[in-house]
Design a protein around this motif. Sequence first.
Motif, mmCIF file in Angstrom:
data_model
loop_
_atom_site.group_PDB
_atom_site.id
_atom_site.type_symbol
_atom_site.label_atom_id
_atom_site.label_comp_id
_atom_site.label_asym_id
_atom_site.label_seq_id
_atom_site.Cartn_x
_atom_site.Cartn_y
_atom_site.Cartn_z
ATOM 1 N N GLN A 16 0.788 -1.415 0.182
ATOM 2 C CA GLN A 16 -0.042 -0.051 0.200
ATOM 3 C C GLN A 16 0.699 1.141 -0.181
ATOM 4 O O GLN A 16 0.680 2.161 -0.893
ATOM 5 N N PHE A 17 1.951 1.178 0.857
ATOM 6 C CA PHE A 17 2.717 2.407 1.075
ATOM 7 C C PHE A 17 3.535 2.748 -0.437
ATOM 8 O O PHE A 17 3.685 3.854 -0.899
ATOM 9 N N ASN A 18 3.982 1.623 -1.242
ATOM 10 C CA ASN A 18 4.646 1.991 -2.315
ATOM 11 C C ASN A 18 3.737 2.281 -3.430
ATOM 12 O O ASN A 18 3.975 3.404 -4.229
ATOM 13 N N LEU A 19 2.528 1.987 -3.409
ATOM 14 C CA LEU A 19 1.680 2.423 -4.147
ATOM 15 C C LEU A 19 1.233 3.921 -4.027
ATOM 16 O O LEU A 19 1.038 4.690 -4.943
ATOM 17 N N VAL A 20 0.978 4.261 -2.795
ATOM 18 C CA VAL A 20 0.884 5.589 -2.447
ATOM 19 C C VAL A 20 1.864 6.499 -2.934
ATOM 20 O O VAL A 20 1.879 7.746 -3.464
ATOM 21 N N GLU A 21 3.142 6.055 -2.564
ATOM 22 C CA GLU A 21 4.245 6.836 -2.744
ATOM 23 C C GLU A 21 4.568 7.018 -4.403
ATOM 24 O O GLU A 21 4.929 8.360 -4.509
ATOM 25 N N PHE A 22 4.513 5.995 -5.156
ATOM 26 C CA PHE A 22 4.772 5.852 -6.508
ATOM 27 C C PHE A 22 3.611 7.178 -6.914
ATOM 28 O O PHE A 22 3.761 7.877 -7.769
#
Length: 497
Positions: A295-301
């Motif tokens: 989830q964090f990587n999706l949000v960050e990207f």
Amino acid sequence: MKKVAKNIGASFLNQMVNIITNFILPPLIIGTYGSQVNGLVTTIKQLMSYIRLVGAGISIATNHSLYKPLADKDYHRTSGMLNAANSMFNKAGTLFTVLALITSFIYPTFIKGTLDYTLVVILIIVMSIEGASEFFVVGKYKSLLYADQKSYITSLVQTFGIVLSFIFTYILILQQANIVLVLLAASLLYVVRIVFLTTYVRRNYSYLNPKTPPIMSAVEKRNDAFIHQLTGLAILSSQAIVLSIFVGLEAASLYAVYNVVFSGLYSICSQVVSSVAPFLGRTKALDNNIKLRKQFNLVEFSYNLVMSYIYSVCTIMIIPFITIYVGNADINYIDYGVASLFLLFSFFNTIRLPAQYMISVAGHFKETKIKAVIEASISIVLQVVLVNFYGIYGVLIGTAIAIGWRCFDIILYTNKYIISQANKLSLIRMVKIPVVTLILIIINYAFINNEVTTFREWFLLALINSFYSIMTIVLVNIIIERKMFFKTFNFLLKKVF
């Protein structure tokens, strides 16, 4: 995903309305009352931010504590935690009121300018009304709705308050009413949001029991959270105050005009991330680390794509905008150095938001507070020292150095201690933004005429640059993060659109 879409949509609407109203009012204030009054209004707003620190940490600590009981539908514990927060908010509200009154009599003796002492005192008191309402009523409801993934309710109510306040403010300024009456009307009308929030919570959270004994563990981390709030405000809310004391209210007004743009951009980015943060917080509370990392990587990207667009276009469009925006004011507001330094420190302050919110939802306040204090100390010391040599440039340089260092520290900490992944991806994503911006600068100055004289011409130029920016972003991301780009694109098509 429906709640995410609602939160982001309502937050975006709120920030757009806030930005539009903030864009319209400063030129009117400058034209009607002068740059000194505009600088004073901005400085008082930042003073109010400081005084609000008496309650800093309560909301953040409460948000973090409410994730799990709300997810578990533990109504008794939810009521107890909210009652604890309410008790702390009331105490903080009383202290806020006292400090606001004391400040109103002391601060006017320090500022450089020709404004009447009594006028400054009254304006500070009038502009403290909104802050008091936050403590006594609004704070506890905002924490509850935020933790329950319903921040869109708060955003919509705030939007209504802003619009109502703006309409009356605009009319009064056109009538050249006394500035005290203008700001009094704005404060009182914005407070009406209390009625809507209270009504909504009572109807939709009927299980809340005000007689439930307070569970003080809900706010046990408030002191550590307070440190983070203090340092954040010390950095960004000190600039206009330092300028008003060491340089003058006209310099504070110059700062305020550019800050209208960049605080608006920061607000949009912050609201987008904060709309998603409750879902990351719930995943973290349920100890699902694999899902949290995804989830964090999706949000960050995804956030990086938005940032690439905003800052590349803003770099090109800021000076043309200020030129048209201020017009023939009583001082010169066109300053490439100020614009460049604002872009620099604003970039560092905004790119770190996803990692910064992860620290908040994970409750790592105590572990990171020392670094936050160091950041604030560096910023304030450098501002006070450099303002004597370089004026407004010195204030912005000091801020940029402090925020730049802390930006890397926050990202590295989040990846290591919360997400448990390498820093490589985050750093690559950070670098992509200046790459996109540099390419757009080259395209712009090689093929596009930047001279504009009306907002219509400015808007058309912004559309052209937006097209080139989006094309550049797509190309850069396909080259650097092809797999993640298409994965995110497909996810958005499936879940959102």
